[in-house]
Scaffold this active site. Structure first.
Site, PDB file in Angstrom:
ATOM      1  N   ARG A  50      17.276   5.166  13.373  1.00 52.96           N
ATOM      2  CA  ARG A  50      16.812   3.886  13.960  1.00 52.96           C
ATOM      3  C   ARG A  50      16.824   3.923  15.481  1.00 52.96           C
ATOM      4  O   ARG A  50      17.596   4.649  16.095  1.00 52.96           O
ATOM      5  CB  ARG A  50      17.779   2.769  13.544  1.00 52.96           C
ATOM      6  CG  ARG A  50      17.587   2.289  12.164  1.00 52.96           C
ATOM      7  CD  ARG A  50      18.178   0.901  11.998  1.00 52.96           C
ATOM      8  NE  ARG A  50      19.629   0.870  11.906  1.00 52.96           N
ATOM      9  CZ  ARG A  50      20.345  -0.224  12.060  1.00 52.96           C
ATOM     10  NH1 ARG A  50      19.758  -1.385  12.357  1.00 52.96           N
ATOM     11  NH2 ARG A  50      21.665  -0.211  11.932  1.00 52.96           N
ATOM     12  N   ASP A 106      30.845   3.430   6.005  1.00 50.52           N
ATOM     13  CA  ASP A 106      31.242   2.016   5.945  1.00 50.52           C
ATOM     14  C   ASP A 106      32.749   1.892   5.692  1.00 50.52           C
ATOM     15  O   ASP A 106      33.422   1.028   6.262  1.00 50.52           O
ATOM     16  CB  ASP A 106      30.454   1.297   4.840  1.00 50.52           C
ATOM     17  CG  ASP A 106      28.955   1.396   5.066  1.00 50.52           C
ATOM     18  OD1 ASP A 106      28.520   1.192   6.213  1.00 50.52           O
ATOM     19  OD2 ASP A 106      28.223   1.702   4.107  1.00 50.52           O
ATOM     20  N   HIS A 114      24.132  -0.007   1.599  1.00 45.49           N
ATOM     21  CA  HIS A 114      24.371   0.472   2.963  1.00 45.49           C
ATOM     22  C   HIS A 114      23.338  -0.105   3.924  1.00 45.49           C
ATOM     23  O   HIS A 114      22.516   0.614   4.490  1.00 45.49           O
ATOM     24  CB  HIS A 114      24.362   2.012   2.999  1.00 45.49           C
ATOM     25  CG  HIS A 114      24.564   2.547   4.386  1.00 45.49           C
ATOM     26  ND1 HIS A 114      25.758   2.414   5.072  1.00 45.49           N
ATOM     27  CD2 HIS A 114      23.711   3.176   5.233  1.00 45.49           C
ATOM     28  CE1 HIS A 114      25.621   2.940   6.274  1.00 45.49           C
ATOM     29  NE2 HIS A 114      24.384   3.413   6.405  1.00 45.49           N
TER      30      HIS A 114
HETATM   31  P1  NAD Z   1      17.866  13.300  13.738  1.00 46.22           P
HETATM   32  O1  NAD Z   1      16.468  12.931  14.056  1.00 46.22           O
HETATM   33  O2  NAD Z   1      18.771  13.665  14.861  1.00 46.22           O
HETATM   34  O3  NAD Z   1      17.884  14.522  12.722  1.00 46.22           O
HETATM   35  C1  NAD Z   1      17.122  14.517  11.569  1.00 46.22           C
HETATM   36  C2  NAD Z   1      16.777  15.939  11.214  1.00 46.22           C
HETATM   37  O4  NAD Z   1      16.010  15.911  10.029  1.00 46.22           O
HETATM   38  C3  NAD Z   1      15.934  16.657  12.291  1.00 46.22           C
HETATM   39  O5  NAD Z   1      16.537  17.878  12.649  1.00 46.22           O
HETATM   40  C4  NAD Z   1      14.613  16.891  11.610  1.00 46.22           C
HETATM   41  O6  NAD Z   1      13.961  18.079  11.980  1.00 46.22           O
HETATM   42  C5  NAD Z   1      15.060  16.948  10.156  1.00 46.22           C
HETATM   43  N1  NAD Z   1      13.952  16.749   9.222  1.00 46.22           N
HETATM   44  C6  NAD Z   1      12.906  15.892   9.291  1.00 46.22           C
HETATM   45  N2  NAD Z   1      12.092  16.088   8.239  1.00 46.22           N
HETATM   46  C7  NAD Z   1      12.649  17.055   7.487  1.00 46.22           C
HETATM   47  C8  NAD Z   1      12.277  17.708   6.302  1.00 46.22           C
HETATM   48  N3  NAD Z   1      11.172  17.392   5.635  1.00 46.22           N
HETATM   49  N4  NAD Z   1      13.083  18.672   5.833  1.00 46.22           N
HETATM   50  C9  NAD Z   1      14.224  18.997   6.469  1.00 46.22           C
HETATM   51  N5  NAD Z   1      14.627  18.433   7.610  1.00 46.22           N
HETATM   52  C10 NAD Z   1      13.834  17.480   8.116  1.00 46.22           C
HETATM   53  O7  NAD Z   1      18.487  12.101  12.883  1.00 46.22           O
HETATM   54  P2  NAD Z   1      20.031  11.849  12.525  1.00 46.22           P
HETATM   55  O8  NAD Z   1      20.665  11.032  13.579  1.00 46.22           O
HETATM   56  O9  NAD Z   1      20.643  13.141  12.125  1.00 46.22           O
HETATM   57  O10 NAD Z   1      19.871  10.883  11.235  1.00 46.22           O
HETATM   58  C11 NAD Z   1      19.321  11.367  10.049  1.00 46.22           C
HETATM   59  C12 NAD Z   1      19.249  10.275   8.998  1.00 46.22           C
HETATM   60  O11 NAD Z   1      20.567   9.859   8.606  1.00 46.22           O
HETATM   61  C13 NAD Z   1      18.535   8.997   9.454  1.00 46.22           C
HETATM   62  O12 NAD Z   1      17.702   8.550   8.429  1.00 46.22           O
HETATM   63  C14 NAD Z   1      19.667   8.010   9.683  1.00 46.22           C
HETATM   64  O13 NAD Z   1      19.260   6.680   9.555  1.00 46.22           O
HETATM   65  C15 NAD Z   1      20.613   8.415   8.577  1.00 46.22           C
HETATM   66  N6  NAD Z   1      22.005   7.969   8.734  1.00 46.22           N
HETATM   67  C16 NAD Z   1      22.668   7.564   7.603  1.00 46.22           C
HETATM   68  C17 NAD Z   1      23.983   7.167   7.673  1.00 46.22           C
HETATM   69  C18 NAD Z   1      24.721   6.736   6.439  1.00 46.22           C
HETATM   70  O14 NAD Z   1      25.788   6.150   6.570  1.00 46.22           O
HETATM   71  N7  NAD Z   1      24.238   7.022   5.247  1.00 46.22           N
HETATM   72  C19 NAD Z   1      24.640   7.169   8.919  1.00 46.22           C
HETATM   73  C20 NAD Z   1      23.947   7.593  10.043  1.00 46.22           C
HETATM   74  C21 NAD Z   1      22.610   7.990   9.939  1.00 46.22           C
HETATM   75  C1  LMR Z   2      24.927   3.742  10.170  1.00 46.64           C
HETATM   76  O1  LMR Z   2      25.456   2.919   9.431  1.00 46.64           O
HETATM   77  O2  LMR Z   2      25.423   4.080  11.253  1.00 46.64           O
HETATM   78  C2  LMR Z   2      23.645   4.399   9.739  1.00 46.64           C
HETATM   79  O3  LMR Z   2      23.143   3.816   8.567  1.00 46.64           O
HETATM   80  C3  LMR Z   2      22.623   4.495  10.826  1.00 46.64           C
HETATM   81  C4  LMR Z   2      22.012   3.173  11.189  1.00 46.64           C
HETATM   82  O4  LMR Z   2      20.791   3.130  11.312  1.00 46.64           O
HETATM   83  O5  LMR Z   2      22.743   2.208  11.389  1.00 46.64           O
END
Ligand code: NAD
Ligand code: LMR
Length: 341
Positions: free
Chosen positions: A106, A175, A202
Site C-alpha cells: 500500500r 496483528d 487482516h
Molecule cells: P515489495 O514491493 O517490497 O516486494 C514485493 C516483491 O514481490 C517484489 O520483489 C516483486 O518483484 C515481487 N513480485 C511481484 N510479482 C511477483 C511474482 N509474480 N512472482 C514473484 N514475485 C513477485 O512489497 P512488500 O513490502 O514486500 O509487500 C509484499 C506484500 O505483502 C504486499 O501485498 C503487502 O501488502 C503484504 N503485506 C502483508 C502483511 C500481512 O500481515 N499479511 C504485512 C505487510 C505486508
Molecule cells: C500490515 O498490516 O502492516 C500489512 O497488511 C500491510 C498494510 O498494507 O497495512
C-alpha cells in the site's frame, strides 16, 4: 570476548531461537517474492531458522543477489536463488512450506483491498504453480488483501483438484505481534510474557484483538484504554504506511512475524505437539468460510481450529461489525478465482 562480540553472539543465538542446528528433519522452505521489502529480511530470518535445511528464494528478478548474500551466513540451510517464471517449478519442487509475500504494498490513502487488482492475479499464478509442483506444501500467504488472497488460493487449488484446507494458511501473525506490543506497553507488563489472541481477518475492523483473553490479564485498563488498543491494532498497518510516506508498508516487523509463523508451521510438521497460532484459514466457527482464530498446527498443517472462547460485549459487537466486510472480501476472492480460469 569484548562486550560487542558478546552482544552479537547473543543476538545470533536469539536469532537461531536457541536451538542447535542439525537436530531437526530436513525441510525445504521456498520464499516467493524473496527480493522484496518483506522477502529479503524474511529470507535472512529463515536462513537463521534451525528448522530449515534448504531455502529456495524466488522472485521475478533480483534473487541471485539476495541468495548469494544470504548464503554466506554460517547456518544450516543451503540457499539457492531462482529468478523468472521458468525457474519457479524448480524453486517449489520438494518444498514443505512456501511463504508468499509477492505483490505490491500500500501507499498512503489506499486500503488493502485497493491492492486486489494487481495482487489477486499474482497470488493465483503462484498458487497454481504450488498446486502443480508441491501440492503437499503448507502455503503461508502474506500478500494482501489476505482476506481475499487466501480464498483465491483455496479456489485455485480446488480447480486443480489438490485443495487441502489444512494446508492453506493466511498469515495474521503481525496483528498478534502488534497487539502484544501495544498491550504490554499500556499495561506495564513484560512483553515477552504476554499473549493476546487476534481473530477475524487482516484489514481494519476485521482485525479483532481479544484483550479480555489476554494473558496475563490487566484489570486496571479502562474500557477507553481497550478501545484505543483495539483501534491501534486494527490501524497498525496504516500507521506504518503513513510513517513510510509512500515507500511501502510494514516489512521488518512483517518479516519477523512471517518467520515466527513459518517456524511454527515447521515445528508442527516436525511433530511438536504443542504449536498453536492465530491464522486465517478455512473455518466453520463463524458464519463466514474463512476466519482467523487460534489453530493447532501439526504434521499435516491445520490440526484443529479452536473456537472463540467467551467474548465480552465489546468483542461481540466487534465480531458482528466485521462480518459484512469479511464476507464481501471472501466472496470477491472466490469469484475472481472462478472467473479468471
Ligand atoms: P515489495 O514491493 O517490497 O516486494 C514485493 C516483491 O514481490 C517484489 O520483489 C516483486 O518483484 C515481487 N513480485 C511481484 N510479482 C511477483 C511474482 N509474480 N512472482 C514473484 N514475485 C513477485 O512489497 P512488500 O513490502 O514486500 O509487500 C509484499 C506484500 O505483502 C504486499 O501485498 C503487502 O501488502 C503484504 N503485506 C502483508 C502483511 C500481512 O500481515 N499479511 C504485512 C505487510 C505486508
Ligand atoms: C500490515 O498490516 O502492516 C500489512 O497488511 C500491510 C498494510 O498494507 O497495512
Amino acid at each position: 570476548m569484548n562486550a560487542l562480540a558478546r552482544a552479537s553472539k547473543q543476538a545470533l543465538q536469539t536469532a537461531a531461537r536457541g536451538f542447535a542446528s542439525g537436530a531437526y528433519p530436513d525441510r525445504k522452505v521456498a520464499v516467493l517474492g524473496a527480493a522484496g521489502g518483506i522477502g529479503q529480511p524474511l529470507s535472512l530470518l529463515m536462513k537463521l531458522s534451525p528448522y530449515v535445511s534448504e531455502l529456495a528464494l524466488y522472485d521475478i528478478a533480483g534473487t541471485p543477489g539476495v541468495a548469494a548474500d544470504v548464503s554466506h551466513i554460517n547456518s544450516k540451510a543451503a540457499v539457492k536463488g531462482y529468478a523468472g517464471e521458468d525457474q519457479l517449478g524448480e524453486a517449489l519442487k520438494g518444498a514443505d512450506v512456501v511463504i508468499i509475500p509477492a505483490g505490491v504494498p500500500r501507499k498512503p490513502g489506499m486500503t488493502r483491498d485497493d491492492l486486489f487488482k494487481i495482487n489477486a492475479g499474482i497470488v493465483k499464478a503462484l498458487v497454481e504453480a504450488c498446486g502443480k509442483h508441491c501440492p503437499k506444501a503448507l502455503l503461508n500467504i502474506i500478500s494482501n488483501p489476505v482476506n481475499s488472497t487466501v480464498p483465491i488460493a483455496a479456489e485455485t487449488l480446488k480447480r486443480l483438484g489438490v485443495y487441502d484446507e489444512k494446508r492453506v494458511l493466511g498469515v495474521t501473525t503481525l496483528d498478534v505481534v502488534r497487539a502484544k506490543t501495544f498491550y504490554a506497553e499500556k499495561a506495564g507488563l513484560d512483553v515477552s510474557k504476554v499473549d493476546v489472541p487476534v481473530v477475524g481477518g487482516h484489514a481494519g475492523v476485521t482485525i479483532l484483538p481479544l484483550f479480555s483473553q489476554a494473558v496475563p490479564g490487566a484489570n486496571k485498563l479502562s474500557d477507553a484504554d481497550i478501545d484505543a488498543l483495539t483501534k491501534r491494532t486494527q490501524d497498525g498497518g496504516t500507521e506504518v504506511v503513513q510513517a513510510k510516506a509512500g515507500k511501502g508498508s510494514a516489512t521488518l516487523s512483517m518479516a519477523y512475524a512471517g518467520a515466527l509463523f513459518a517456524d511454527a508451521c515447521l515445528r508442527g510438521l516436525n511433530g511438536d505437539p504443542d504449536v498453536v497460532e492465530c491464522t486465517y484459514v478455512a473455518s466453520n466457527i463463524t458464519e463466514v468460510p474463512f476466519f482467523s482464530s487460534k489453530v493447532k498446527l501439526g504434521k499435516n498443517g491445520v490440526e484443529q481450529v479452536y473456537g472463540l472462547g467467551e467474548l465480552n460485549d465489546y468483542e461481540k459487537a466487534g465480531l458482528k461489525a466485521m462480518m459484512p466486510e469479511l464476507r464481501a472480501s471472501i466472496e470477491k476472492g472466490i469469484s475472481f478465482a472462478k472467473e479468471s480460469q
